[in-house]
Motif scaffolding. Sequence first.
Motif, PDB file in Angstrom:
ATOM      1  N   LEU A 259       0.872  -1.279  -0.075  1.00  0.00           N
ATOM      2  CA  LEU A 259       0.212   0.088   0.105  1.00  0.00           C
ATOM      3  C   LEU A 259       0.909   1.314  -0.040  1.00  0.00           C
ATOM      4  CD1 LEU A 259      -2.966  -0.820   2.587  1.00  0.00           C
ATOM      5  CD2 LEU A 259      -2.939  -0.599  -0.131  1.00  0.00           C
ATOM      6  N   LYS A 260       1.937   1.075   0.795  1.00  0.00           N
ATOM      7  CA  LYS A 260       2.642   2.452   0.792  1.00  0.00           C
ATOM      8  C   LYS A 260       3.637   2.559  -0.533  1.00  0.00           C
ATOM      9  CE  LYS A 260       3.776   2.995   5.869  1.00  0.00           C
ATOM     10  NZ  LYS A 260       4.974   2.776   6.754  1.00  0.00           N
ATOM     11  N   GLY A 261       3.907   1.559  -1.185  1.00  0.00           N
ATOM     12  CA  GLY A 261       4.367   1.671  -2.436  1.00  0.00           C
ATOM     13  C   GLY A 261       3.278   2.245  -3.530  1.00  0.00           C
ATOM     14  N   TYR A 262       2.056   1.973  -3.577  1.00  0.00           N
ATOM     15  CA  TYR A 262       1.196   2.563  -4.435  1.00  0.00           C
ATOM     16  C   TYR A 262       0.930   4.032  -4.028  1.00  0.00           C
ATOM     17  CZ  TYR A 262      -3.704   3.396  -5.376  1.00  0.00           C
ATOM     18  OH  TYR A 262      -5.026   4.030  -6.009  1.00  0.00           O
ATOM     19  N   PHE A 263       0.838   4.384  -2.617  1.00  0.00           N
ATOM     20  CA  PHE A 263       0.626   5.833  -2.559  1.00  0.00           C
ATOM     21  C   PHE A 263       1.855   6.420  -2.630  1.00  0.00           C
ATOM     22  CE2 PHE A 263      -2.993   3.852  -0.170  1.00  0.00           C
ATOM     23  CZ  PHE A 263      -3.914   4.574  -0.501  1.00  0.00           C
ATOM     24  N   SER A 264       2.846   5.886  -2.595  1.00  0.00           N
ATOM     25  CA  SER A 264       4.359   6.668  -3.004  1.00  0.00           C
ATOM     26  C   SER A 264       4.421   6.872  -4.584  1.00  0.00           C
ATOM     27  CB  SER A 264       5.582   6.370  -2.101  1.00  0.00           C
ATOM     28  OG  SER A 264       5.980   5.071  -2.821  1.00  0.00           O
ATOM     29  N   CYS A 265       4.156   6.031  -5.138  1.00  0.00           N
ATOM     30  CA  CYS A 265       3.766   6.032  -6.617  1.00  0.00           C
ATOM     31  C   CYS A 265       2.964   7.373  -6.978  1.00  0.00           C
ATOM     32  CB  CYS A 265       3.556   4.929  -7.284  1.00  0.00           C
ATOM     33  SG  CYS A 265       3.103   4.793  -9.056  1.00  0.00           S
ATOM     34  N   PHE A 271      -0.250  13.078  -7.640  1.00  0.00           N
ATOM     35  CA  PHE A 271      -1.365  12.746  -7.339  1.00  0.00           C
ATOM     36  C   PHE A 271      -1.551  12.879  -5.869  1.00  0.00           C
ATOM     37  CE2 PHE A 271      -1.343  10.545 -11.381  1.00  0.00           C
ATOM     38  CZ  PHE A 271      -2.072  11.426 -12.141  1.00  0.00           C
ATOM     39  N   GLY A 272      -2.635  13.773  -5.206  1.00  0.00           N
ATOM     40  CA  GLY A 272      -2.755  13.911  -3.815  1.00  0.00           C
ATOM     41  C   GLY A 272      -4.104  14.303  -3.361  1.00  0.00           C
ATOM     42  N   ASN A 273      -4.411  14.490  -2.270  1.00  0.00           N
ATOM     43  CA  ASN A 273      -5.864  14.776  -1.602  1.00  0.00           C
ATOM     44  C   ASN A 273      -6.381  15.893  -2.179  1.00  0.00           C
ATOM     45  OD1 ASN A 273      -4.223  16.474  -0.232  1.00  0.00           O
ATOM     46  ND2 ASN A 273      -4.789  15.741   1.951  1.00  0.00           N
ATOM     47  N   ASN A 274      -5.753  16.658  -3.125  1.00  0.00           N
ATOM     48  CA  ASN A 274      -6.753  17.619  -3.665  1.00  0.00           C
ATOM     49  C   ASN A 274      -7.454  17.231  -5.041  1.00  0.00           C
ATOM     50  OD1 ASN A 274      -4.169  17.214  -4.908  1.00  0.00           O
ATOM     51  ND2 ASN A 274      -3.740  19.300  -5.917  1.00  0.00           N
ATOM     52  N   LEU A 275      -7.141  16.020  -5.306  1.00  0.00           N
ATOM     53  CA  LEU A 275      -7.760  15.345  -6.205  1.00  0.00           C
ATOM     54  C   LEU A 275      -9.340  15.031  -6.125  1.00  0.00           C
ATOM     55  CD1 LEU A 275      -6.882  14.279  -9.195  1.00  0.00           C
ATOM     56  CD2 LEU A 275      -6.899  12.138  -8.240  1.00  0.00           C
ATOM     57  N   LYS A 276     -10.092  15.371  -7.024  1.00  0.00           N
ATOM     58  CA  LYS A 276     -11.684  14.926  -6.664  1.00  0.00           C
ATOM     59  C   LYS A 276     -11.968  13.339  -6.408  1.00  0.00           C
ATOM     60  CE  LYS A 276     -15.999  16.035  -8.517  1.00  0.00           C
ATOM     61  NZ  LYS A 276     -16.411  15.752 -10.039  1.00  0.00           N
ATOM     62  N   GLU A 277     -10.999  12.754  -7.059  1.00  0.00           N
ATOM     63  CA  GLU A 277     -11.153  11.208  -7.201  1.00  0.00           C
ATOM     64  C   GLU A 277     -10.274  10.517  -6.196  1.00  0.00           C
ATOM     65  OE1 GLU A 277     -10.935  12.862 -10.063  1.00  0.00           O
ATOM     66  OE2 GLU A 277     -12.893  12.886 -10.598  1.00  0.00           O
ATOM     67  N   TRP A 278      -9.456  11.386  -5.334  1.00  0.00           N
ATOM     68  CA  TRP A 278      -8.567  10.809  -4.268  1.00  0.00           C
ATOM     69  C   TRP A 278      -9.272   9.667  -3.473  1.00  0.00           C
ATOM     70  CZ3 TRP A 278      -3.715  10.155  -3.838  1.00  0.00           C
ATOM     71  CH2 TRP A 278      -3.271   9.718  -2.452  1.00  0.00           C
ATOM     72  N   TRP A 279     -10.454   9.818  -2.997  1.00  0.00           N
ATOM     73  CA  TRP A 279     -11.029   8.902  -2.278  1.00  0.00           C
ATOM     74  C   TRP A 279     -11.180   7.613  -2.943  1.00  0.00           C
ATOM     75  CZ3 TRP A 279     -15.761   6.175  -2.141  1.00  0.00           C
ATOM     76  CH2 TRP A 279     -16.513   6.321  -3.402  1.00  0.00           C
ATOM     77  N   PHE A 280     -11.518   7.701  -4.159  1.00  0.00           N
ATOM     78  CA  PHE A 280     -11.589   6.539  -5.091  1.00  0.00           C
ATOM     79  C   PHE A 280     -10.212   5.743  -5.117  1.00  0.00           C
ATOM     80  CE2 PHE A 280     -10.868   4.140  -8.971  1.00  0.00           C
ATOM     81  CZ  PHE A 280     -12.027   3.243  -9.152  1.00  0.00           C
ATOM     82  N   LEU A 281      -9.208   6.576  -5.461  1.00  0.00           N
ATOM     83  CA  LEU A 281      -7.836   5.929  -5.515  1.00  0.00           C
ATOM     84  C   LEU A 281      -7.472   5.317  -4.034  1.00  0.00           C
ATOM     85  CD1 LEU A 281      -5.927   8.846  -7.550  1.00  0.00           C
ATOM     86  CD2 LEU A 281      -7.033   6.509  -8.392  1.00  0.00           C
ATOM     87  N   PHE A 350      -1.314   1.544  -9.282  1.00  0.00           N
ATOM     88  CA  PHE A 350      -1.977   0.493  -8.577  1.00  0.00           C
ATOM     89  C   PHE A 350      -1.774  -0.789  -9.197  1.00  0.00           C
ATOM     90  CE2 PHE A 350      -5.752  -2.557  -8.052  1.00  0.00           C
ATOM     91  CZ  PHE A 350      -5.650  -2.756  -6.700  1.00  0.00           C
ATOM     92  N   LEU A 351      -1.796  -1.142 -10.465  1.00  0.00           N
ATOM     93  CA  LEU A 351      -1.356  -2.136 -11.163  1.00  0.00           C
ATOM     94  C   LEU A 351       0.194  -2.772 -10.652  1.00  0.00           C
ATOM     95  CD1 LEU A 351      -2.718  -1.609 -14.539  1.00  0.00           C
ATOM     96  CD2 LEU A 351      -3.590  -3.418 -13.141  1.00  0.00           C
ATOM     97  N   LYS A 352       0.746  -2.022 -10.612  1.00  0.00           N
ATOM     98  CA  LYS A 352       2.021  -2.088  -9.912  1.00  0.00           C
ATOM     99  C   LYS A 352       2.270  -2.928  -8.547  1.00  0.00           C
ATOM    100  CE  LYS A 352       4.854   1.656 -10.675  1.00  0.00           C
ATOM    101  NZ  LYS A 352       5.723   2.760 -11.045  1.00  0.00           N
ATOM    102  N   ILE A 353       1.349  -2.936  -7.940  1.00  0.00           N
ATOM    103  CA  ILE A 353       1.306  -3.515  -6.424  1.00  0.00           C
ATOM    104  C   ILE A 353       0.647  -4.924  -6.563  1.00  0.00           C
ATOM    105  CG2 ILE A 353       1.617  -1.475  -5.129  1.00  0.00           C
ATOM    106  CD1 ILE A 353      -1.166  -1.731  -4.278  1.00  0.00           C
TER     107      ILE A 353
END
Length: 427
Positions: A259-265, A271-281, A350-353
């Motif tokens: 999960l950490k790998g995904y979020f650091s990617c 991409f960060g929490n200013n994105l409208k779709e952040w919750w989806f990611l 996401f696919l990477k993890i």
Amino acid sequence: ELSTKRVILDLNVRLDQRIKDYLEIISNVSDKLSLKSFLVGGCVRDLLLNIQSNDMDIVVEGDAIKLAQEVNKYINGEFFSYEKFRTATIKNEEIKFDFASARTEFYSCPAAKPLIEYSDLHNDMYRRDFSINTLAISLNKDSYGKMIDFFGGYEDIKIKRIRVLHPLSYVEDPTRIIRAIRFEFQLGFKIDKADEELIKNAMELKLFNVISFDVLKEELKLMFSHGSCPALIIMRMKELNVFKLIHPKISFNFSLDKLKGYFSCLKSEGFGNNLKEWWFLCILPIIYNILKSEDRFFKRKWKFTKKEILYVEKLKKFLFKFSRKRSQNIFKDFDLFETLEGIPSEIICFLKILEEKPLNDYVLWFEKNKNVFKPLTTGEELSNRSDVKPVFIGEILKNLKKEKFFGNISTYEDELKFINKFISEKS
Ligand code: CTP
């Protein structure tokens, strides 16, 4: 410790003068109308934690709309009122005040919409989620600044403890489970051990069938919006067994490291929490396993946006193609390569993890090679050439990529030769 004096000091030291001026107006008008009014909830909690808040909730024993109307004669802010809930809002560029009439709520059954009845401060505080949100500060002149603490909220703020007021609280409103986790991360507090048990017990019930997805989605959005590490939040959700609120069939098996790998990617891709779709990611690793079978449910019930639907569709299309082609030489399949190329980079993160083989090898190979196959010739170069008709530019670029993919060409000179041949064949 809980003396009136101490909190008066807090109010004076911690609020800036402008806000104190507004509170004085509310104080005066409350007295004039003989209404008891109180500053309550999150803003009192934040005040005690030294967090400035411009969003203040006022509870009135009596008619909140009447008080707010009268107050706004002095503030002249934007005014909204909601007769049905007997609430009103005053807003200007400095501050937002929400006025509500003190009320009691009854739940006809678990997770149902509450029925409302007018009441006093005590009952209004008792219907709330956590003790830390039940502190009130009196605004009437004779007791201005006095803190009222019915349920030990002050002590809980001091020891950073999240605790509901009664055992059925999480069952009556399961979104409080998400709120509890949010407050852990947002405030650095800890859910009380007894509450962890209440949450786990609540999760044994089939709350999923009664929960409001609109509210749940808003709470999830809020939970992931605070900049705390989403990987840790997700692991905490797992620990408390709350994925079932999102969907009963969820099976989750990502490690914290993945999960950490995904979020650091995502972070490195911007991409960060200013994105409208952040919750989806953020919830993608949670819902991934059921996305294929339950995508219609998510689109409809969870009201996915166009972009979120696009994420799902692209991901599904790629996974479907991949599963059909896995017996062939996937590294020589241009169609598969192009499908993955068409996937937004946040979904590639996401696919990477994913640990599924050979998918994982393929995605890593793609990441390493995607730029190798990019033509060195640019679209601009082609459009500057008088012998290239604009309609052919896209086709030429695609063919260049394809030739490079199959190893037929590699250098810039190869590309020029290919382009010239292409043009002469077309003319
Ligand atoms: N509340 C509740 N149950 C919920 C949501 C809210 O009891 N499911 C109560 C909380 O006690 C809260 C108040 O309603 O104090 C207002 O809710 P909200 O504005 O969402 O939260 P705040 O406490 O103001 O805190 P924050 O703004 O940090 O969310």
